[in-house]
Design a protein around this motif. Structure first.
Motif, PDB file in Angstrom:
ATOM      1  N   ALA A   1       0.654  -1.285   0.375  1.00 50.38           N
ATOM      2  CA  ALA A   1       0.322  -0.330  -0.418  1.00 50.38           C
ATOM      3  C   ALA A   1       1.202   1.561   0.383  1.00 50.38           C
ATOM      4  O   ALA A   1       0.663   2.053  -0.738  1.00 50.38           O
TER       5      ALA A   1
ATOM      6  N   GLN B   1      -4.742   1.997  -1.070  1.00 45.67           N
ATOM      7  CA  GLN B   1      -4.985   0.433  -1.297  1.00 45.67           C
ATOM      8  C   GLN B   1      -4.290   0.381   0.538  1.00 45.67           C
ATOM      9  O   GLN B   1      -4.481   1.559   1.440  1.00 45.67           O
ATOM     10  N   THR B   2      -5.243  -0.835   0.633  1.00 46.72           N
ATOM     11  CA  THR B   2      -5.496  -0.756   2.579  1.00 46.72           C
ATOM     12  C   THR B   2      -4.062  -1.921   3.034  1.00 46.72           C
ATOM     13  O   THR B   2      -3.525  -2.892   2.205  1.00 46.72           O
TER      14      THR B   2
ATOM     15  N   TYR C   1      -3.564   7.341  -0.415  1.00 45.09           N
ATOM     16  CA  TYR C   1      -4.642   6.141   0.338  1.00 45.09           C
ATOM     17  C   TYR C   1      -5.748   5.313  -0.564  1.00 45.09           C
ATOM     18  O   TYR C   1      -5.860   4.707   0.781  1.00 45.09           O
TER      19      TYR C   1
ATOM     20  N   ILE D   1      -2.099   1.657   9.532  1.00 41.75           N
ATOM     21  CA  ILE D   1      -2.974   1.046   9.031  1.00 41.75           C
ATOM     22  C   ILE D   1      -4.193   2.464   9.875  1.00 41.75           C
ATOM     23  O   ILE D   1      -4.788   3.017   9.023  1.00 41.75           O
TER      24      ILE D   1
ATOM     25  N   ARG E   1      -7.651   8.285   4.362  1.00 44.66           N
ATOM     26  CA  ARG E   1      -8.479   7.682   3.221  1.00 44.66           C
ATOM     27  C   ARG E   1     -10.160   8.100   3.793  1.00 44.66           C
ATOM     28  O   ARG E   1     -11.234   8.876   2.375  1.00 44.66           O
TER      29      ARG E   1
ATOM     30  N   ASP F   1      -6.602   4.442   7.421  1.00 44.87           N
ATOM     31  CA  ASP F   1      -8.000   5.064   6.705  1.00 44.87           C
ATOM     32  C   ASP F   1      -8.422   6.212   7.601  1.00 44.87           C
ATOM     33  O   ASP F   1      -9.147   6.878   7.025  1.00 44.87           O
TER      34      ASP F   1
END
Length: 594
Positions: free
Chosen positions: A201, A516-517, A514, A408, A415, A412
């Motif tokens: 990511a 992709q995870t 952002y 992460i 995003r 999140d």
């Protein structure tokens, strides 16, 4: 028959009233812990009369006191239950704060939930909390050992962390395809040497949406086996850090930097056509310079200006010189820079010698050939310092998991922020465009042709080419956002100024960075321990057992380097009026009559 079973948690501190005939325990050890908790809570000493595989008998240690409990194994099942119980106390109990049952194990169980939530829970805080909550005094060493045992129970030992590294890297590659996760061991004993992690990511976001700018820095770890955390970080569209790759190495050496930069080159694929020419910022230590020159020979490698300015300040110890120095740093043209150098020379002739040691080509805006987009200092320094502070008591796998969880969270949150933005540019770029438009009202615009304009002010005339996106003041090309001169030219011909900022400042790029995870990694109980590691020399070894590095923390309290947050910030720029040339206000706020 009523069920009198009262399960007891390992970390639960119980009272005398919580014991009852028929109460069951999963094993004799749990029973012993529960009774120890009762003795501490009721302030009496416990003496064990009998303890074996089938029974456990204890009584109050005071002679003649009738308190007594008899626990026996249940038939056909592994559990134990209380058969007889006398809860009456005739003794005075323990009156001092020290209690025989307050062992290191009890301390560990008492603080386990707090340690889980806060790994920075200090021994002095532990002993104070135990005294306040339970009326028991424990020594600093008991508190320290209790925390160590609790940390090991929650996260495993430091040694376990190194042993699980190959399996952990395998899980990263398996759950996040396209990610890079490599661990390297050295010597016949396979001692840990290097770990490199970069998530797909982050790689995707950097190559497709971030500006071609990388910050390199390191921080020292102060855990049981010491070590160094290295990091390469980009900057997203809204000027926030975008960590690209993280490494843990055994020592701060030139060889480790060479290895780290080589791994960075591999994941970026510098031979591909879409790889931009990088600008790299660091403190330019010898090992970093050699590594960047070797693996990114075409990159522009500049100094972190905080490092440069601190060196200048410590060398000359003159506030007036430092202020002129920062004006020289911000100078956009060579002529402006040389004027500031002349001012410094008037104050101290030794400045010339200093400039020979730190050539302006490596840091001055007027001469540095790379594009820094307004980033002069290493924002990554504070992040690494915080990581080292938050994680130094965690085993290496948990340390990397802490960092992954933070990444992460950032992905999140950002995003979600990107979804809410409805402008062309991100907020920080929008603010700069608005300021440029406001300042552009002071200028007279003369149009030479369809693409070239003369922007006239009381100070000087600037030439703007809106097709090439350049201005003779150089701010547009250096910062990637139209300057006030460019804004005046664009507005005069009916263009939207926002459309002429670099693509890396757009909301679309912010969202793409952002998009992709970073995927979750299964619990360690689901890992296959037989992961793959790399031995010294680069050969892959399956089922490698990695041992801790040879470097261990010396005895005694480690020295703390205080990193002041204010030192991480760039000194505020001194504004100079373009009309009256006085400091402290801009041209649009000048009170001098036109």
């Amino acid at each position: 028959m009523a069920d009198n079973s009262l399960p007891v948690s390992d970390s639960l501190i119980v009272t005398d009233n919580s014991l009852a005939i028929g109460q069951e325990f999963p094993d004799v050890e749990t029973c012993r812990r529960a009774l120890k908790d009762v003795a501490i809570a009721m302030h009496f000493d416990l003496r064990i009369v009998k303890s074996d595989r089938s029974r456990f008998i204890a009584k109050c240690s005071k002679e003649g006191c009738p308190w007594r409990v008899h626990v026996a194994k249940c038939s056909g099942v592994p559990t134990f239950s209380i058969r007889t119980l006398n809860t009456e106390h005739t003794c005075e109990g323990v009156h001092n704060l020290h209690h025989q049952q307050a062992s290191v194990g009890w301390v560990a169980r008492s603080v386990e939930s707090r340690v889980k939530d806060n790994p920075q829970y200090k021994p002095k805080e532990i002993l104070q909390d135990i005294r306040d909550q339970h009326g028991v005094a424990v020594s600093y060493m008991q508190a320290w050992r209790g925390k160590e045992r609790s940390m090991a129970s929650l996260h495993g030992t430091f040694e376990d962390g190194y042993r699980f590294l190959p399996a952990y890297c395998e899980q990263i590659r398996k759950t996040n395809p396209g990610s890079v996760a490599t661990v390297v061991a050295t010597g016949q004993e396979n001692c840990f040497q290097r770990l490199f992690v970069s998530y797909r990511a982050s790689i995707y976001g950097f190559l497709n949406a971030c500006r071609p700018l990388l910050e390199l820095d390191r921080a020292q770890l102060k855990g049981k086996y010491l070590g160094i955390v290295l990091c390469a970080s980009a900057i997203d569209a809204d000027d926030a850090l975008f960590p690209l790759a993280i490494a843990i190495v055994d020592t701060d050496s030139d060889e480790n930097w060479m290895w780290f930069i080589s791994e960075l080159r591999k994941l970026l694929g510098v031979n591909t056509e879409n790889m931009p020419r990088l600008t790299v910022l660091s403190e330019r230590q010898k090992g970093v310079v050699e590594a960047v020159d070797t693996h990114f020979p075409s990159a522009y490698h500049g100094f972190c200006l905080r490092f440069i300015s601190e060196n200048f300040r410590d060398t000359f110890k003159n506030s007036k010189l430092v202020n002129i120095f920062w004006n020289a740093v911000y100078a956009l043209t060579a002529a402006e820079f040389e004027n500031k150098i002349s001012e410094m020379m008037e104050v101290n002739q030794d400045v010339a010698t200093w400039f020979q040691q730190y050539p302006p080509l490596l840091w001055a805006v007027a001469y540095f050939e790379g594009v820094r987009y307004g980033h002069f200092t290493l924002s990554i320094t504070e992040l690494l310092y915080n990581w080292a502070l938050e994680c130094h008591e965690l085993p290496i796998v948990q340390m990397m998991e802490h960092i992954r969880h933070q990444l992460i969270t950032w992905f999140d949150e950002r995003r979600a922020t990107g979804v809410r933005l409805n402008s062309i540019l991100v907020p920080s770029a929008e603010k700069k465009i608005s300021e440029a438009i406001e300042d552009s009202r002071c200028y007279q615009v003369l149009r030479a042709n369809e693409i070239e304009f003369e922007i006239v002010s009381t100070e000087r005339t600037n030439i703007v080419d809106i097709r090439a996106r350049v201005c003779s003041c150089r701010r547009w090309q250096l910062y990637g956002i139209p300057c006030a001169h460019a804004a005046a030219a664009l507005i005069s011909c009916g263009q939207n100024v926002h459309m002429f900022a670099e693509n890396c400042f757009t909301v679309a790029s912010y969202r793409e960075a952002y998009s992709q995870t970073i995927m979750a990694i299964p619990d360690r109980s689901q890992w296959n321990e037989s992961g793959e590691g790399v031995a010294e020399g680069g050969s892959a070894k399956v089922d490698i057992v990695i041992r801790p590095p040879k470097t261990r923390r010396p005895p005694g309290r480690p020295k703390k380097k205080v990193l002041r947050v204010e030192n991480l910030k760039r000194p505020k720029r001194i504004v100079q009026c373009g009309r009256c040339h006085m400091l402290g206000h801009s041209q649009k706020k000048c009170s001098l009559p036109l």
